[in-house]
Design a protein around this motif. Sequence first.
Motif, PDB file in Angstrom:
ATOM      1  N   ASN A 131     -10.537  -1.557  -1.995  1.00 41.26           N
ATOM      2  CA  ASN A 131     -11.033  -2.250  -0.822  1.00 41.26           C
ATOM      3  C   ASN A 131      -9.858  -2.752   0.009  1.00 41.26           C
ATOM      4  O   ASN A 131      -8.776  -3.023  -0.516  1.00 41.26           O
ATOM      5  CB  ASN A 131     -11.920  -3.420  -1.245  1.00 41.26           C
ATOM      6  CG  ASN A 131     -12.695  -4.008  -0.094  1.00 41.26           C
ATOM      7  OD1 ASN A 131     -12.219  -4.898   0.604  1.00 41.26           O
ATOM      8  ND2 ASN A 131     -13.907  -3.516   0.111  1.00 41.26           N
ATOM      9  N   LEU A 132     -10.068  -2.892   1.325  1.00 44.67           N
ATOM     10  CA  LEU A 132      -9.007  -3.399   2.190  1.00 44.67           C
ATOM     11  C   LEU A 132      -8.503  -4.765   1.716  1.00 44.67           C
ATOM     12  O   LEU A 132      -7.332  -5.101   1.895  1.00 44.67           O
ATOM     13  CB  LEU A 132      -9.504  -3.507   3.636  1.00 44.67           C
ATOM     14  CG  LEU A 132      -9.743  -2.190   4.378  1.00 44.67           C
ATOM     15  CD1 LEU A 132     -10.134  -2.470   5.822  1.00 44.67           C
ATOM     16  CD2 LEU A 132      -8.512  -1.300   4.337  1.00 44.67           C
ATOM     17  N   ALA A 133      -9.400  -5.542   1.112  1.00 41.28           N
ATOM     18  CA  ALA A 133      -9.006  -6.857   0.622  1.00 41.28           C
ATOM     19  C   ALA A 133      -8.024  -6.771  -0.539  1.00 41.28           C
ATOM     20  O   ALA A 133      -7.396  -7.763  -0.901  1.00 41.28           O
ATOM     21  CB  ALA A 133     -10.244  -7.648   0.191  1.00 41.28           C
ATOM     22  N   GLN A 134      -7.874  -5.574  -1.139  1.00 43.15           N
ATOM     23  CA  GLN A 134      -6.950  -5.384  -2.252  1.00 43.15           C
ATOM     24  C   GLN A 134      -5.594  -4.846  -1.783  1.00 43.15           C
ATOM     25  O   GLN A 134      -4.714  -4.600  -2.605  1.00 43.15           O
ATOM     26  CB  GLN A 134      -7.551  -4.400  -3.270  1.00 43.15           C
ATOM     27  CG  GLN A 134      -8.848  -4.866  -3.897  1.00 43.15           C
ATOM     28  CD  GLN A 134      -9.426  -3.815  -4.820  1.00 43.15           C
ATOM     29  OE1 GLN A 134     -10.052  -2.859  -4.382  1.00 43.15           O
ATOM     30  NE2 GLN A 134      -9.202  -3.985  -6.115  1.00 43.15           N
ATOM     31  N   CYS A 135      -5.467  -4.655  -0.475  1.00 43.23           N
ATOM     32  CA  CYS A 135      -4.242  -4.069   0.080  1.00 43.23           C
ATOM     33  C   CYS A 135      -3.483  -5.101   0.897  1.00 43.23           C
ATOM     34  O   CYS A 135      -4.030  -6.134   1.287  1.00 43.23           O
ATOM     35  CB  CYS A 135      -4.587  -2.865   0.962  1.00 43.23           C
ATOM     36  SG  CYS A 135      -5.510  -1.565   0.105  1.00 43.23           S
ATOM     37  N   GLU A 136      -2.232  -4.800   1.178  1.00 45.37           N
ATOM     38  CA  GLU A 136      -1.410  -5.677   2.006  1.00 45.37           C
ATOM     39  C   GLU A 136      -0.488  -4.837   2.878  1.00 45.37           C
ATOM     40  O   GLU A 136      -0.185  -3.676   2.562  1.00 45.37           O
ATOM     41  CB  GLU A 136      -0.575  -6.624   1.138  1.00 45.37           C
ATOM     42  CG  GLU A 136       0.361  -5.914   0.173  1.00 45.37           C
ATOM     43  CD  GLU A 136       1.051  -6.859  -0.793  1.00 45.37           C
ATOM     44  OE1 GLU A 136       0.736  -8.065  -0.761  1.00 45.37           O
ATOM     45  OE2 GLU A 136       1.889  -6.375  -1.592  1.00 45.37           O
ATOM     46  N   GLY A 137      -0.065  -5.425   4.001  1.00 42.26           N
ATOM     47  CA  GLY A 137       0.892  -4.760   4.879  1.00 42.26           C
ATOM     48  C   GLY A 137       0.349  -3.593   5.666  1.00 42.26           C
ATOM     49  O   GLY A 137       1.134  -2.807   6.218  1.00 42.26           O
ATOM     50  N   LEU A 138      -0.959  -3.426   5.733  1.00 42.89           N
ATOM     51  CA  LEU A 138      -1.532  -2.276   6.442  1.00 42.89           C
ATOM     52  C   LEU A 138      -1.309  -2.428   7.949  1.00 42.89           C
ATOM     53  O   LEU A 138      -1.400  -3.526   8.496  1.00 42.89           O
ATOM     54  CB  LEU A 138      -3.036  -2.170   6.144  1.00 42.89           C
ATOM     55  CG  LEU A 138      -3.421  -1.996   4.668  1.00 42.89           C
ATOM     56  CD1 LEU A 138      -4.932  -2.047   4.522  1.00 42.89           C
ATOM     57  CD2 LEU A 138      -2.863  -0.684   4.113  1.00 42.89           C
ATOM     58  N   ARG A 139      -1.035  -1.333   8.599  1.00 43.03           N
ATOM     59  CA  ARG A 139      -0.835  -1.364  10.055  1.00 43.03           C
ATOM     60  C   ARG A 139      -2.142  -1.721  10.753  1.00 43.03           C
ATOM     61  O   ARG A 139      -3.230  -1.454  10.227  1.00 43.03           O
ATOM     62  CB  ARG A 139      -0.342  -0.007  10.555  1.00 43.03           C
ATOM     63  CG  ARG A 139      -1.311   1.144  10.316  1.00 43.03           C
ATOM     64  CD  ARG A 139      -0.868   2.386  11.025  1.00 43.03           C
ATOM     65  NE  ARG A 139      -1.663   3.558  10.656  1.00 43.03           N
ATOM     66  CZ  ARG A 139      -2.873   3.831  11.117  1.00 43.03           C
ATOM     67  NH1 ARG A 139      -3.466   2.984  11.946  1.00 43.03           N
ATOM     68  NH2 ARG A 139      -3.522   4.928  10.741  1.00 43.03           N
ATOM     69  N   PRO A 140      -2.059  -2.280  11.946  1.00 42.34           N
ATOM     70  CA  PRO A 140      -3.279  -2.541  12.717  1.00 42.34           C
ATOM     71  C   PRO A 140      -3.853  -1.225  13.228  1.00 42.34           C
ATOM     72  O   PRO A 140      -3.177  -0.199  13.244  1.00 42.34           O
ATOM     73  CB  PRO A 140      -2.785  -3.419  13.878  1.00 42.34           C
ATOM     74  CG  PRO A 140      -1.331  -3.087  14.012  1.00 42.34           C
ATOM     75  CD  PRO A 140      -0.845  -2.775  12.627  1.00 42.34           C
ATOM     76  N   GLY A 141      -5.100  -1.273  13.641  1.00 45.58           N
ATOM     77  CA  GLY A 141      -5.719  -0.087  14.235  1.00 45.58           C
ATOM     78  C   GLY A 141      -6.473   0.785  13.261  1.00 45.58           C
ATOM     79  O   GLY A 141      -6.868   1.899  13.607  1.00 45.58           O
ATOM     80  N   LEU A 142      -6.663   0.327  12.016  1.00 48.01           N
ATOM     81  CA  LEU A 142      -7.508   1.089  11.095  1.00 48.01           C
ATOM     82  C   LEU A 142      -8.952   1.023  11.584  1.00 48.01           C
ATOM     83  O   LEU A 142      -9.297   0.226  12.458  1.00 48.01           O
ATOM     84  CB  LEU A 142      -7.400   0.522   9.684  1.00 48.01           C
ATOM     85  CG  LEU A 142      -6.025   0.643   9.009  1.00 48.01           C
ATOM     86  CD1 LEU A 142      -6.086   0.043   7.611  1.00 48.01           C
ATOM     87  CD2 LEU A 142      -5.580   2.094   8.947  1.00 48.01           C
ATOM     88  N   ALA A 143      -9.808   1.869  11.008  1.00 43.44           N
ATOM     89  CA  ALA A 143     -11.216   1.889  11.421  1.00 43.44           C
ATOM     90  C   ALA A 143     -11.777   0.475  11.325  1.00 43.44           C
ATOM     91  O   ALA A 143     -11.698  -0.161  10.263  1.00 43.44           O
ATOM     92  CB  ALA A 143     -12.019   2.834  10.531  1.00 43.44           C
ATOM     93  N   PRO A 144     -12.311  -0.062  12.420  1.00 41.60           N
ATOM     94  CA  PRO A 144     -12.742  -1.462  12.427  1.00 41.60           C
ATOM     95  C   PRO A 144     -14.006  -1.681  11.605  1.00 41.60           C
ATOM     96  O   PRO A 144     -14.768  -0.746  11.337  1.00 41.60           O
ATOM     97  CB  PRO A 144     -13.017  -1.728  13.913  1.00 41.60           C
ATOM     98  CG  PRO A 144     -13.400  -0.390  14.460  1.00 41.60           C
ATOM     99  CD  PRO A 144     -12.565   0.611  13.701  1.00 41.60           C
ATOM    100  N   GLU A 145     -14.216  -2.924  11.216  1.00 44.39           N
ATOM    101  CA  GLU A 145     -15.468  -3.286  10.567  1.00 44.39           C
ATOM    102  C   GLU A 145     -16.609  -3.066  11.563  1.00 44.39           C
ATOM    103  O   GLU A 145     -16.423  -3.244  12.773  1.00 44.39           O
ATOM    104  CB  GLU A 145     -15.446  -4.761  10.146  1.00 44.39           C
ATOM    105  CG  GLU A 145     -14.438  -5.087   9.065  1.00 44.39           C
ATOM    106  CD  GLU A 145     -14.813  -4.524   7.708  1.00 44.39           C
ATOM    107  OE1 GLU A 145     -16.016  -4.342   7.426  1.00 44.39           O
ATOM    108  OE2 GLU A 145     -13.890  -4.247   6.921  1.00 44.39           O
TER     109      GLU A 145
END
Length: 331
Positions: free
Chosen positions: A154-168
Amino acid sequence: MRATPNRRAARKPKPGAAQPQARPEARANLYEEVTRRIVAELEAGRFPWVQPWGRVEGGTPVPGLPRNALTGRTYSGINILILWGAVIERGFPSQGWLTFKQALEAGGNVRKGERGTTVVYADRFTPEAEKARAREAGEEARAIPFLKRFTVFNLAQCEGLRPGLAPEPVPLPEREIVPVAEEVIAASGVGFRIGGAKAFYVPSADYVQVPPQPAFFEQVNYHRTCLHELTHATGHPSRLARNLSGAFGSRDYAREELVAEMGSAFLCAALGIVPTVRHADYLGCWLDVLREDNRAIFRAAAHASKAADWLLSRHREWRAAREPATRAGAT
């Protein structure tokens, strides 16, 4: 609910590209593992397809289907139940998921110590030897089913991801819930009647009937019920041709009710509607079906996804056909 039985319709196998074959025992173990998890949820009185966007620590995920946060593609079939279950169990505030490699591609990483969630990919492939045998014998080559595991985070388990990923997904304002549901009903092309005290689909005459909306204690459940019955209607031979022949109380009837219940949940999630649970009275039958056949939940979830996709596709076409007229009226 269905009012009248219909004949069983043959289903063509889905063709698939050549893939490495999973061992039969591995496939069986995976089917059993997932089915055992779903049965445990049902035995505890929890429905894995109901409101996986309830309030959780760190935020409240909005209604929506789980999706790959890098590609934006939504998951389907049994994977919806698996990922919704993880959202509920582990309190994730997002419906977005990534593989370990995709998290790196997105400029970040999975946090150390995080435990992933296993999803599955099912398809069919035809070995080259089987193709050669079929050519020599003048027969159609036999495809072999395979099941493959993937681990996602899950995204909540990740860090440092770039902006602009598929939005909620954006939740619909409550005032828009009714119009969009009414559009899906109109776009389906299924005969639709309002009246009486029961909701049902009649396969022999191909129409849905539901009670008037004021008859529902919670108004939003009128639309959830409509979507449940429309999911049944997708099983008509002129559409997705499912088996609608089961008599009330039979295993086939329970299987189709499970498809319609999940199909309605998938549609509500896609449209931003948050209904309450329905058909808890079928719980015993569903448990019997799942305990007897560890692939039943996979089939039901796949049918539910196809039904939801069929209705949503008709809705998109319906909207697109009206856009030129709308633009013309505005000029």
